[in-house]
Every structure is written in C-alpha cells, then in structure tokens.
Write a protein that holds these residues in place. Structure first.
Motif, short mmCIF file in Angstrom:
data_model
loop_
_atom_site.label_atom_id
_atom_site.label_comp_id
_atom_site.label_asym_id
_atom_site.label_seq_id
_atom_site.Cartn_x
_atom_site.Cartn_y
_atom_site.Cartn_z
N UNK A 164 60.87 42.22 24.14
CA UNK A 164 61.54 42.26 24.24
C UNK A 164 62.66 43.11 25.75
N UNK A 165 63.02 44.50 24.68
CA UNK A 165 63.93 45.31 25.41
C UNK A 165 64.05 45.25 27.03
N UNK A 166 62.27 45.71 26.92
CA UNK A 166 61.72 46.29 28.46
C UNK A 166 61.99 44.48 29.00
N UNK A 167 61.89 43.73 28.90
CA UNK A 167 61.58 41.95 29.67
C UNK A 167 62.91 42.26 30.18
N UNK A 168 64.11 42.40 29.03
CA UNK A 168 65.27 41.95 29.51
C UNK A 168 65.70 42.72 30.93
N UNK A 169 65.26 43.79 30.38
CA UNK A 169 65.66 45.45 31.67
C UNK A 169 65.45 44.23 32.79
N UNK A 170 63.98 44.38 33.04
CA UNK A 170 63.53 43.90 34.18
C UNK A 170 63.16 42.89 34.60
N UNK A 171 64.05 41.71 34.32
CA UNK A 171 63.89 40.03 34.35
C UNK A 171 65.10 39.79 33.71
N UNK A 173 67.30 36.91 32.63
CA UNK A 173 67.22 35.93 31.57
C UNK A 173 66.31 35.30 31.68
N UNK A 174 65.56 35.15 32.68
CA UNK A 174 64.22 34.95 33.70
C UNK A 174 63.64 35.21 32.37
N UNK A 175 63.12 36.00 31.46
CA UNK A 175 62.76 36.26 30.06
C UNK A 175 62.15 35.78 29.29
N UNK A 176 64.01 34.33 29.18
CA UNK A 176 64.35 34.14 28.26
C UNK A 176 63.12 32.40 28.86
N UNK A 177 63.82 32.05 30.02
CA UNK A 177 63.10 30.86 31.05
C UNK A 177 61.59 31.38 30.61
N UNK A 224 62.12 33.13 21.73
CA UNK A 224 63.52 33.16 22.86
C UNK A 224 64.74 33.63 21.65
N UNK A 225 64.88 33.28 20.59
CA UNK A 225 66.35 33.64 20.12
C UNK A 225 66.50 35.16 20.07
N UNK A 226 65.10 36.45 20.00
CA UNK A 226 65.51 37.70 20.53
C UNK A 226 66.01 37.73 21.72
#
Length: 444
Positions: A164-171, A173-177, A224-226
C-alpha cells in the motif's frame, strides 16, 4: 539542477520525528469508545421469570437502527488511522531494505499475547459452564467472540502495508480509485449486471445471491481505508472544504447505494438477513468517505483541544487501555447480566417503541460500565507483570507458521463462540504467541 530517480526516491522517505501526533491517537480513542458503547447498546438481554435466557441484536428487531450504523461503523476509521501512523515507519524500512515480514511478526505477536489471556479466561468460563449447565454463558456464547473478526481483518491488511505504501508512492490517489474500481467490478460480477438498468437495482441483485466472487471484497474493501490513511499522511488531501465535500459525497454515496437495494445497516445483518459486511459491499465505502470527511472537518478544533493538558492526558489514558478494553468489554456483559438478575434491574425493556425501552438500555449500559472497570483493573494488573518488550521472530518459516496458527485460532473462536471455540482457539493463538517470538530472546 536535474535530480535523478534515486534522489527523488530518497526525498520521499520521511525523516524520524520524536514529536508524537496526538490527533490520530484521539481518533482511535474516540472510535474505540463508539465500538464499545455500540456493542453494549446493540445487545438486548431477554429475561424470563427474572433470568436471562437469550440475547437479541437491535438490528434484528428494529429496522431504523440501520441508519445509526452509518455513524457507529468505525472499523474503517481504525484501519485508516493505523495506516497513517505506520506509513512513515514502513517507508523507512523499505528504503533501508529492512525485512517487512519481521515487522509484521512484531505486530502479530503484539495482538497474540493479550488475546491468549482473553481466550484463556473464556476457556475457563466455558469449562465451568460444562459443569454448571451453562445457563448464563449460552445466551452470550457467540457475542463473546464476534468482535475477534476485527483482529483477523486488521492483521491481514497490515501484512500488505508495504504494498500500500509503495502504491501510494507510485500512483498517489489513483491507487485508491483503483481499489474502488476493483470492488465495484466484484459487486457487478456478483450481481450479474447485464445492462445499465441493472445498476438501478444493483444492491438488490448483489445481496439476493450468495457471496460468490464478492468475497474478494473481504480484502479489497478493507484495503481502501488503509490506502486513504497513507494518502492523508502524505497530505494528498486536507482542509475543511475538502472534508465538507467528502462528508456530503459519502452521504450521497450511502443514499444512492441503499436506494439501489443494499442494506441500510453497515454492521451485522438487517431484518431480512442481508449484509454489507458478509462480504463487504460498495455501500460500505460510503461510510469511509463520510469518516474521512469528518476527520478533516474535526482536525483543526481537535488539535486545538489536544493542546490542553487534560485532553491530551485523557487520550493517552484511553490509548493505553485500547487493546484490553476492546478485547474484554464483551466479557463484562456476563457479570453485568448476573448482577442485573439479582438486582431485578429492568435490562429487558421490550423493543424500541415500548415504554421504558431506552431506560432499560441505560440500565444495561450502566451495569456493563460497572463490570468492565474491575475486569480491566485485573487484566491490566496481570499484563503489567508480564515481560513487555518481547523480540519477535526473524525466521520466515516460524513467522508463517505463527501467522497461520493465529488466524486459525481466531477463525475457530469467531465461528464457534466461547464454547467450544475458546478451548480450540486458545491452542492456536498460544502456539502463535510462541512461534512469533524469537528463541532465545536477545539479552540487553
């Protein structure tokens, strides 16, 4: 001057800070109190001839209670805050190449140790009930373990925190969507959507069939909340205006999804046996939007309040009681029922709408508060006698075996109740507590 990729990645690694942010602690403390009082309010003891013979759940007898769950379903808030608090540490460990599985073992061990104590106490009650007929245990049997589902979910999503941390770094808010899109796809497939008109009755189509592919949302929806918590920590959204917009968006989301046939209740099941939790649905995501919006709306006044010494001290106190209170507040219902019987207290005041119903609720809550206090004193006193800093395992096979034993023990207790669940689950959770710690323990 042009920065290379390595420089950019290093700039995104947060520095350590000794200053503790009390606002997330306050959010967790408030959510904990909502959970505890929500469980007590929803539990309705049923008496015959002055003796407790059964318990009802408020959602099973009163439809309008479903609307209240839009406020009291605070599990997403726990996940959101836990992710925000842990995000910086995970990012640093990723940057320095540290083993994230070792970190997860520490988290799992931190859950397993106090849970062993709780399960041991339940096992004792269960054994006593075998020789006494189990009259008082039986009405509360599953109620005493139902809250363990949260530990299963939390330890599972936390295992995926590095992703999740890596997804946030790369993407960002697109990771949430992306997660929301996957959750929607799972519900569409579960509903068998074939035309745009099916969307108008999506909730009905989803909940009429079995869980099926929808069970994939048991992971996706709770991620998602994470992901949102990490994004909040990274300041990808903030401010009162954003908070107001998210709150109204969440309420519109909830209104739209329930209008399409999703249950109104966001915990348990409704009067028709339908659920937004088993498995999680798109409707539950609306609660997350509302809660994130309220987090932003309350941030400024709460930070001002937390600058006051007494408010900060209260949050610290509740934080220290967090795990014991969550685990043991349900057990307090047993002595509360026993005392209530002997006092002739009006714990059973019928159903909502009957004269004295809400007075009966207040009496029941007062009994639970009175009983949870000595329970917590005993539990905290016991926990203080135990070694506090226990090093977690570093061996991958031991961590995997410990994680499996922990999950198995929790699932058995959750699904079969205090009897026989506590007797069987205790074995798995005790094994996890042993497997997840280093052998031998390092000396200081």
């Amino acid at each position: 001057m042009r920065r290379d990729k390595k420089d950019i990645r290093m700039s995104e690694v947060p520095e350590e800070s000794n200053a503790r942010d009390r606002y997330p602690d306050a959010l967790r403390a408030g959510a904990l109190l909502v959970v505890v009082f929500g469980h007590w309010i929803a539990t309705l003891p049923r008496l015959e001839e002055g003796r407790v013979v059964a318990t009802d759940h408020m959602l099973d007898i009163w439809g309008p209670a479903g609307m209240l769950t839009w406020l009291v379903q605070v599990v997403p808030l726990f996940v959101f805050v836990s992710a925000a608090v842990s995000a910086d540490g995970v990012a640093r460990r990723l940057h320095h190449g540290h083993d994230q599985m070792h970190w997860w073992a520490g988290r799992a061990l931190g859950l397993a140790r106090p849970t062993v104590t709780y399960m041991a106490a339940l096992a004792v009650f269960a054994l006593i009930s075998l020789y006494t007929g189990g009259r008082l245990l039986e009405p509360f049997n599953h109620s005493l373990t139902v809250h363990l589902w949260f530990l299963i979910m939390l330890i599972t999503v936390q295992a995926l925190l590095p992703l999740s941390v890596e997804a946030d770094r790369r993407y960002g808010l697109k990771a949430v969507f992306g997660l929301i899109a996957l959750a929607a796809l799972a519900d569409f497939l579960r509903a068998g959507v074939r035309s745009p008109t099916d969307l108008l009755q999506l909730g009905t189509l989803v909940t009429e069939g079995g869980g099926g592919i929808g069970w994939i949302n048991a992971l996706i929806v709770w991620l998602i909340p994470q992901q949102l918590g990490i994004a909040w920590k990274r300041k990808r959204f903030a401010g009162t205006r954003t908070g107001l917009g998210l709150t109204f968006f969440g309420l519109a989301w909830l209104s739209g999804t329930t209008a399409s046939g999703y249950p109104t209740a966001m915990v348990g099941t409704d009067l028709e046996g339908k659920s937004n939790l088993l498995p999680p649905t798109l409707a539950l995501i609306g609660v997350m939007w509302v809660q994130v919006g309220l987090v932003l709306l309350c941030e400024r006044p709460m930070r001002w309040l937390l600058d006051m010494r007494h408010a900060a001290a209260t949050v610290t106190f509740l934080g220290a009681l967090g795990m014991p209170l969550y685990l043991w507040h349900k057990l307090a219902e047993l002595p509360a029922a026993w005392i209530g019987e002997r006092l002739g207290a009006p714990m059973d005041a019928g159903e909502p709408g009957d004269p004295g119903f809400w007075t009966g609720r207040l009496v029941w809550i007062a009994l639970c508060i009175a009983m949870v206090a000595p329970v917590l004193v005993a539990v905290v006193s016991f926990e203080l006698t135990r070694k506090r800093d226990v090093a977690s395992a570093t061996s991958t096979p031991a961590i995997l075996a410990g994680g499996f034993a922990l999950m198995a023990g929790l699932v058995v207790a959750l699904t079969t109740g205090a009897l026989p669940g506590a007797l069987i689950g205790l074995v798995g959770i005790a094994a996890a507590s042993w497997l997840l710690r280093a052998h031998p323990q390092p000396t200081k």
